[in-house]
Motif scaffolding. Structure first.
Motif, PDB file in Angstrom:
ATOM      1  N   PRO A  89     -53.477  54.487  14.278  1.00 43.81           N
ATOM      2  CA  PRO A  89     -54.742  53.888  13.830  1.00 43.81           C
ATOM      3  C   PRO A  89     -54.739  53.470  12.366  1.00 43.81           C
ATOM      4  CG  PRO A  89     -55.012  56.237  14.254  1.00 43.81           C
ATOM      5  CD  PRO A  89     -53.649  55.858  14.733  1.00 43.81           C
ATOM      6  N   ARG A  90     -53.858  54.049  11.570  1.00 46.99           N
ATOM      7  CA  ARG A  90     -53.771  53.659  10.156  1.00 46.99           C
ATOM      8  C   ARG A  90     -53.142  52.280   9.985  1.00 46.99           C
ATOM      9  NH1 ARG A  90     -50.505  58.858   8.672  1.00 46.99           N
ATOM     10  NH2 ARG A  90     -49.598  58.042  10.572  1.00 46.99           N
ATOM     11  N   LEU A  91     -52.469  51.783  11.028  1.00 45.41           N
ATOM     12  CA  LEU A  91     -51.784  50.495  10.934  1.00 45.41           C
ATOM     13  C   LEU A  91     -52.537  49.362  11.635  1.00 45.41           C
ATOM     14  CD1 LEU A  91     -48.143  51.743  11.608  1.00 45.41           C
ATOM     15  CD2 LEU A  91     -49.280  51.385   9.396  1.00 45.41           C
ATOM     16  N   VAL A  92     -53.630  49.670  12.311  1.00 41.56           N
ATOM     17  CA  VAL A  92     -54.401  48.648  13.019  1.00 41.56           C
ATOM     18  C   VAL A  92     -55.129  47.775  12.006  1.00 41.56           C
ATOM     19  CG1 VAL A  92     -56.304  48.241  14.640  1.00 41.56           C
ATOM     20  CG2 VAL A  92     -54.665  50.083  15.067  1.00 41.56           C
ATOM     21  N   ARG A  93     -55.090  46.459  12.223  1.00 43.94           N
ATOM     22  CA  ARG A  93     -55.706  45.502  11.307  1.00 43.94           C
ATOM     23  C   ARG A  93     -56.595  44.521  12.070  1.00 43.94           C
ATOM     24  NH1 ARG A  93     -54.500  48.920   8.329  1.00 43.94           N
ATOM     25  NH2 ARG A  93     -52.752  48.948   6.896  1.00 43.94           N
ATOM     26  N   ILE A 116     -59.811  41.247  20.593  1.00 43.10           N
ATOM     27  CA  ILE A 116     -59.295  41.169  19.231  1.00 43.10           C
ATOM     28  C   ILE A 116     -60.041  42.183  18.376  1.00 43.10           C
ATOM     29  CG2 ILE A 116     -59.081  39.685  17.191  1.00 43.10           C
ATOM     30  CD1 ILE A 116     -58.963  37.304  19.128  1.00 43.10           C
ATOM     31  N   VAL A 117     -59.318  42.915  17.548  1.00 46.16           N
ATOM     32  CA  VAL A 117     -59.933  43.852  16.614  1.00 46.16           C
ATOM     33  C   VAL A 117     -60.706  43.009  15.603  1.00 46.16           C
ATOM     34  CG1 VAL A 117     -59.542  45.622  14.868  1.00 46.16           C
ATOM     35  CG2 VAL A 117     -58.080  45.529  16.916  1.00 46.16           C
ATOM     36  N   ALA A 161     -56.191  43.887  21.036  1.00 47.77           N
ATOM     37  CA  ALA A 161     -56.512  45.219  21.552  1.00 47.77           C
ATOM     38  C   ALA A 161     -56.629  45.127  23.062  1.00 47.77           C
ATOM     39  CB  ALA A 161     -57.820  45.721  20.956  1.00 47.77           C
ATOM     40  N   ILE A 162     -56.186  46.172  23.753  1.00 52.52           N
ATOM     41  CA  ILE A 162     -56.242  46.192  25.211  1.00 52.52           C
ATOM     42  C   ILE A 162     -56.942  47.472  25.662  1.00 52.52           C
ATOM     43  CG2 ILE A 162     -54.896  46.249  27.342  1.00 52.52           C
ATOM     44  CD1 ILE A 162     -52.729  44.668  25.851  1.00 52.52           C
ATOM     45  N   ALA A 163     -57.914  47.338  26.579  1.00 57.49           N
ATOM     46  CA  ALA A 163     -58.602  48.483  27.176  1.00 57.49           C
ATOM     47  C   ALA A 163     -58.261  48.509  28.658  1.00 57.49           C
ATOM     48  CB  ALA A 163     -60.110  48.367  26.980  1.00 57.49           C
ATOM     49  N   ILE A 164     -57.825  49.661  29.144  1.00 61.62           N
ATOM     50  CA  ILE A 164     -57.440  49.819  30.543  1.00 61.62           C
ATOM     51  C   ILE A 164     -58.332  50.886  31.149  1.00 61.62           C
ATOM     52  CG2 ILE A 164     -55.564  50.441  32.118  1.00 61.62           C
ATOM     53  CD1 ILE A 164     -53.634  49.645  29.824  1.00 61.62           C
ATOM     54  N   GLY A 165     -58.878  50.648  32.327  1.00 61.04           N
ATOM     55  CA  GLY A 165     -59.723  51.679  32.906  1.00 61.04           C
ATOM     56  C   GLY A 165     -60.395  51.286  34.202  1.00 61.04           C
ATOM     57  N   ASN A 166     -61.458  52.029  34.494  1.00 60.17           N
ATOM     58  CA  ASN A 166     -62.215  51.895  35.729  1.00 60.17           C
ATOM     59  C   ASN A 166     -63.691  52.038  35.368  1.00 60.17           C
ATOM     60  OD1 ASN A 166     -63.250  52.012  38.284  1.00 60.17           O
ATOM     61  ND2 ASN A 166     -62.240  53.913  38.849  1.00 60.17           N
TER      62      ASN A 166
END
Length: 114
Positions: free
Chosen positions: A56-60, A83-84, A65-70
């Motif tokens: 998380p310190r390197l996210v800009r 996109i962040v 960004a990808i969210a995976i789920g149900n």
């Protein structure tokens, strides 16, 4: 560990996780953060496939960004790409597109640093 949304784990101490190939196993809830809508689940299983998470310190801003789920149990194996847009912001959620009468965001991901 399994990362999921807080509403998935709200008010329970254990759940059943089901993989994309139908394998079911018991998991325990180890952490829930309602503000970030984030929860961690612990699975006592052997070797399973996994994804590496970004530091998380390197996210800009501007990164993918990808969210995976149900979401809500109604859809299986969903993937959302975005996109962040900001780092370290406090979000204020209210009435608007994608929100219900209580202001809850349906299907929208939110992350902010504390």
């Amino acid at each position: 560990m399994i990362a999921t949304n807080a509403h998935v784990a709200r008010g329970v101490s254990s759940l059943t996780a089901i993989t994309a190939v139908g394998q079911a196993f018991d998991v325990s809830v180890v952490y829930v953060d309602e503000t970030l809508d984030f929860a961690l689940l612990k699975a006592e299983v052997g070797t399973t496939p996994y994804l590496s998470l970004a530091d998380p310190r390197l996210v800009r801003s501007g990164q993918t960004a990808i969210a995976i789920g149900n979401p809500g149990g109604g859809l299986q194996n969903t993937v959302t790409k975005g996109i962040v847009s900001a780092i370290g912001t406090k979000e204020a959620w209210g009435q608007g597109p994608g929100s219900d009468r209580r202001g809850d965001q349906s299907g929208q991901q939110r992350w902010s640093s504390a």
